[in-house]
Design an enzyme around this catalytic site. Structure first.
Site, PDB file in Angstrom:
ATOM      1  N   GLN A   1       0.776  -1.052   0.128  1.00 32.86           N
ATOM      2  CA  GLN A   1      -0.386  -0.027   0.353  1.00 32.86           C
ATOM      3  C   GLN A   1       0.715   1.140   0.006  1.00 32.86           C
ATOM      4  OE1 GLN A   1      -2.462   1.788   2.929  1.00 32.86           O
ATOM      5  NE2 GLN A   1      -3.897   1.220   2.405  1.00 32.86           N
TER       6      GLN A   1
ATOM      7  N   GLY B   1      -9.460  -5.981   9.587  1.00 35.78           N
ATOM      8  CA  GLY B   1      -8.436  -5.268  10.003  1.00 35.78           C
ATOM      9  C   GLY B   1      -8.386  -5.375  11.635  1.00 35.78           C
TER      10      GLY B   1
ATOM     11  N   TYR C   1      -5.706  11.034   3.194  1.00 37.19           N
ATOM     12  CA  TYR C   1      -4.793  11.508   3.217  1.00 37.19           C
ATOM     13  C   TYR C   1      -5.147  11.621   2.081  1.00 37.19           C
ATOM     14  CZ  TYR C   1      -3.641   8.715   7.041  1.00 37.19           C
ATOM     15  OH  TYR C   1      -3.469   8.191   8.254  1.00 37.19           O
TER      16      TYR C   1
END
Length: 374
Positions: A98, A326, A181
């Site tokens: 990522q 997650g 982001y």
């Protein structure tokens, strides 16, 4: 179970539909991946994750919201990651990197930012609200960034990171377009007030994401993916619902033409919905139902608080090609094995060491979660 059938993604095939989501953990050595990180990823590969996505990996020495976050802009980092990808492959899983740029979610006094010798860049000179840089004296919040004069400079950094990721032995790259982001900052009209071709209309605000994906495809072909969080308010982004649907709808219709290996749709989560002045920041809606149908040629992965039962339903119904876990895979390294054997998720997260801790063994709360008894 449908969850345990193989899946072709771009040029690779993964053994099942269980993915390990990118999870910031802050265990690198001065931005270089190390042995404890290798152990962490291999545990989860052995534990049954068909696809592992690395923690957010910085494409440039452009500061860091987190200390000890790994990068992929130099050779030492490439060597460190290569040891990890080789070990993950030997354990039977595939691994994407990522790639990550913080944009305005950095601080000019962060050590890596100072070393970079450049400003905190963002689409527009608009500070995000909140933030707490605990590794800096006084725990300051976010500051007003400098508007990026030429966004293509950052796009070129993403391309270089993709080249490095290939050298490091990854199977593909995931563009981090979620959680406020830099990609999300360009997409969002509250953080992007530009009047040039990179701002204004949904088409212009989506340009940065699309142009970045195109250069990644130049490096990786179909082994490129995108993660987005249209319902998320984390890091002070979020638009009214109509504008959210218009913006992300345009983006995904264009993305669907690019032949990506997959797109991850992050669902609404209360934990990603900060409150400012008594108003929640996120745009709560059904992300999968709204945007999934637009991706007619692109596999969809669903992320955020997915249970094993729901994961099977999503895959068996064709709503999703796969699911990313997650927190549950963070605390249960053998998550895939547990699902297959019907074992409970009974490990408790060590929240005090979630993002590392200064002066303590990095293994604590990282690679010390027990497996189930089979």
């Amino acid at each position: 179970m449908s969850l345990f059938t193989p899946l072709k993604l771009g040029g690779i095939t993964i053994q099942n539909r269980i993915g390990m989501s990118a999870l910031t953990r802050n265990r690198s050595t001065d931005t270089v991946p190390n042995e404890i990180m290798q152990k962490y990823y291999v545990q989860r590969a052995i534990g049954g994750a068909g696809l592992i996505v690395s923690e957010g990996t910085l494409i440039t020495r452009q500061g860091s919201e987190w200390p000890q976050a790994p990068g992929i802009w130099n050779k030492d980092q490439v060597v460190g990651w290569k040891k990890i990808t080789d070990a993950v492959h030997e354990a039977g899983s595939k691994m994407y990197c990522q790639i990550w740029h913080l944009g305005r979610i950095s601080h000019p006094e962060a050590p890596e930012q100072i070393a970079a010798g450049v400003p905190v860049y963002a689409p527009s000179a608009i500070s995000a609200r909140g933030g707490k840089f605990r590794f800096l004296p006084g725990s300051p919040g976010y500051v007003t960034p400098t508007e990026i004069p030429d966004p293509t400079v950052i796009i070129a950094q993403f391309k270089e990171a993709a080249i490095n990721a290939k050298e490091a032995g990854f199977d593909g790259v995931e563009l981090h377009g979620a959680n406020g982001y830099i990609v999300a900052q360009f997409l969002d009209s509250t953080s992007n007030k530009r009047t040039d071709k990179w701002g204004g209309s949904p088409e212009n605000r989506a340009r940065f994401a699309l142009e970045t994906l195109k250069v990644l495809i130049e490096v990786w072909g179909p082994n490129v993916s995108l993660k987005i969080s249209p319902a998320g308010g984390y890091n002070d982004v979020g638009m009214p619902l109509e504008e959210t649907i218009e913006t992300f709808g345009y983006l995904l219709r264009e993305v669907n033409k690019l032949g990506l290996s997959y797109v991850t749709l992050v669902r609404y989560s209360a934990g990603q919905d900060p409150e400012f002045d008594g108003v929640h920041r996120a745009t709560k809606h059904d992300v999968v139902a709204t945007f999934g149908p637009l991706l007619t040629k692109t596999p969809v992965f669903v992320n955020s608080e997915v249970t094993p039962t729901e994961a099977e339903e999503l895959v068996s119904s064709g709503t999703a090609a796969g699911v990313f876990f997650g927190f549950n895979i963070l605390t249960h390294p053998d998550l895939g094995k547990r699902i297959k054997a019907g074992k409970p998720f009974d490990n408790v997260p060590d929240v005090h060491h979630l993002y590392g801790a200064v002066g303590v063994d990095p293994a604590i709360g990282y690679v010390d979660y027990p497996e189930a008894v089979y």
